[in-house]
Design an enzyme around this catalytic site. Structure first.
Site, PDB file in Angstrom:
ATOM      1  N   ASP A 161       0.758  -1.212   0.144  1.00  0.00           N
ATOM      2  CA  ASP A 161       0.101  -0.011  -0.042  1.00  0.00           C
ATOM      3  C   ASP A 161       0.943   1.371  -0.056  1.00  0.00           C
ATOM      4  OD1 ASP A 161      -2.183  -1.828   0.509  1.00  0.00           O
ATOM      5  OD2 ASP A 161      -1.616  -1.914   2.568  1.00  0.00           O
ATOM      6  N   GLU A 201     -11.637   0.148  -3.547  1.00  0.00           N
ATOM      7  CA  GLU A 201     -11.082   0.686  -2.252  1.00  0.00           C
ATOM      8  C   GLU A 201      -9.903   1.429  -2.565  1.00  0.00           C
ATOM      9  OE1 GLU A 201      -9.627  -2.612   0.136  1.00  0.00           O
ATOM     10  OE2 GLU A 201      -8.821  -3.587  -1.589  1.00  0.00           O
TER      11      GLU A 201
END
Length: 448
Positions: free
Chosen positions: A35, A209
């Protein structure tokens, strides 16, 4: 030397031993990272990833994402990366549920002399939120120390915070929870200045997301992972306003060819080039909850459309010829006679090796900076039970032969040195090929 504010001697040693990775994917090879949120502060790129670890008895849920802290990494040249150590850890944040191991995808933003680090996790007080919420930690430096706020941001329920500051100075916070949401932030960067709104023009089917918004030439690009089929791919939509309405435009990166279920990214411009930061399970091919961050160049069409990014092992940046060149992070590989394997399948952080099985095998590694001053020798780490001969060229089959290296017989790894028969200054592709039919493995190559 990195600022290793870690919790144990072993962690400090791991940080010190893994200071740099050289211009290749994955960027970090001494720990799992995912991420990546990349930012440019003071002409240096800082990457704020999440930190995957393995579950152990009493520490995290087996078979799921397990994350207890955050590191920050930085580079001035996108080649040499420094680990600055832990900046936030779960049990030192007042509002976080102890030992929740849910420190998921973060972001960081600079404003008015302060650095604001946004992170999602599970609160101890379920009246705040029954699921994830988002907190902020503040620092005077991009590497910390970061001081967490006593409570999370009121009105935000979800994961994957992303912050954007528009040209007029208005800041926005984006996050995901089933849908992707956006809201204005107050000047203090700690509170919402407007009610959250769902950005409803995005695909309605499949998980969305990880929002990341940036602006280019007056167009606002909302980028996000989306499960259109079985695993996440990176997509984008555009608008003339930070909060939409958005129009879905296309795919930035296709689904993982090896089935890694997640992808999560950020996009930035640095020294007149755009880059995509993302992750894959390079160092954990059999378990996709342990990921590693990557980076590749990103380009725009004249229309403003994002050209689809094809993942590479080589990554970006130049590799100094005097550093260890990891050929396994290749630019091109022969279709037969060459392959890539882990050095040790029981200890994958040691990295990979290039294996030649015959005289047809070759590997090409682009972007080697040989410099101006003539180098005299080449050193490589190799293993060849029956012995082998390797040839090194600059710029492919038509380029000059730099050296011919004889690897003696032996079952153990050994460092072999040979004189250079030619030297070509500047930046070139390095091609290494096998000249014998006996198997030979190469760990790294370095010029001296």
């Amino acid at each position: 030397m990195p600022n290793c504010r870690l919790s144990s001697i072993l962690s400090v040693l791991a940080c010190l031993l893994g200071v740099a990775a050289q211009a290749q994917n994955p960027l970090i090879t001494n720990q799992f990272t995912a991420d990546p949120s990349a930012r440019v502060f003071n002409d240096r790129v800082y990457v704020y990833p999440s930190h995957d670890i393995r579950a152990t008895p009493g520490h995290g849920r087996v078979g799921w994402f397990v994350m207890e802290d955050y590191h920050v990494f930085s580079s001035a040249n996108l080649t040499d990366w420094t680990d600055h150590g832990v900046i936030v850890t779960q049990n030192k944040v007042p509002w976080v549920k102890p030992d929740s191991y849910s420190m998921w995808a973060p972001d960081c933003m600079y404003r008015n002399g302060k650095y604001y680090f946004y992170f999602p996790t599970t609160p101890r007080d379920t009246t705040i939120s029954k699921g994830f919420t988002v907190g902020v930690a503040v620092s005077d430096k991009p590497t910390g120390p970061f001081v967490p706020q006593p409570l999370p941001i009121k009105g935000v329920r979800g994961i994957d915070p992303n912050v954007f500051i528009d040209k007029d100075g208005q800041a926005y916070l984006y996050w995901s929870q089933g849908n992707i949401y956006g809201a204005k932030l107050k000047e203090n960067m700690l509170e919402l200045a407007s009610e959250p709104q769902a950005l409803g023009e995005l695909p309605t089917q499949g998980l969305k997301e990880g929002p990341y918004l940036f602006e280019r030439n007056g167009t606002y690009y909302l980028t996000y992972p989306h499960v259109a089929s079985k695993t996440e791919r990176l997509e984008y939509a555009t608008s003339t306003s930070p909060l939409g309405p958005f129009t879905v435009k296309g795919v930035i990166m296709d689904e993982s060819p090896t089935g890694c279920w997640t992808n999560h990214h950020s996009i930035l411009a640095f020294k007149n080039q755009w880059y995509l930061f993302y992750h894959h399970n390079d160092l954990s091919p059999s378990f996709d909850k342990n990921r590693s961050i990557r980076m590749d160049s990103l380009f725009f069409e004249p229309t403003g459309a994002i050209r689809k990014v094809v993942p590479t092992l080589r990554g970006v940046g130049l590799t100094d010829a005097k550093q260890k060149i990891q050929l396994d992070r290749y630019s091109r590989l022969s279709s037969s006679g060459a392959s890539i394997a882990f050095l040790d399948t029981a200890s994958k952080f040691q990295g990979w090796k290039t294996v030649f099985t015959g005289s047809q095998g070759w590997v090409q590694y682009n972007g080697v900076a040989f410099g101006k001053q003539a180098l005299k020798t080449v050193r490589l780490r190799a293993q060849a039970a029956a012995g082998a001969t390797l040839q090194l060229r600059a710029d492919g089959a038509a380029g000059p032969v730099l050296a011919q290296v004889t690897v003696p017989k032996g079952s153990q790894w050994q460092e072999v040195k040979a004189p250079l028969t030619a030297f070509k200054p500047g930046t070139h592709a390095l091609v290494v090929s096998s000249k014998t039919n006996a198997p030979v493995a190469i760990d790294w190559v370095r010029f001296e």
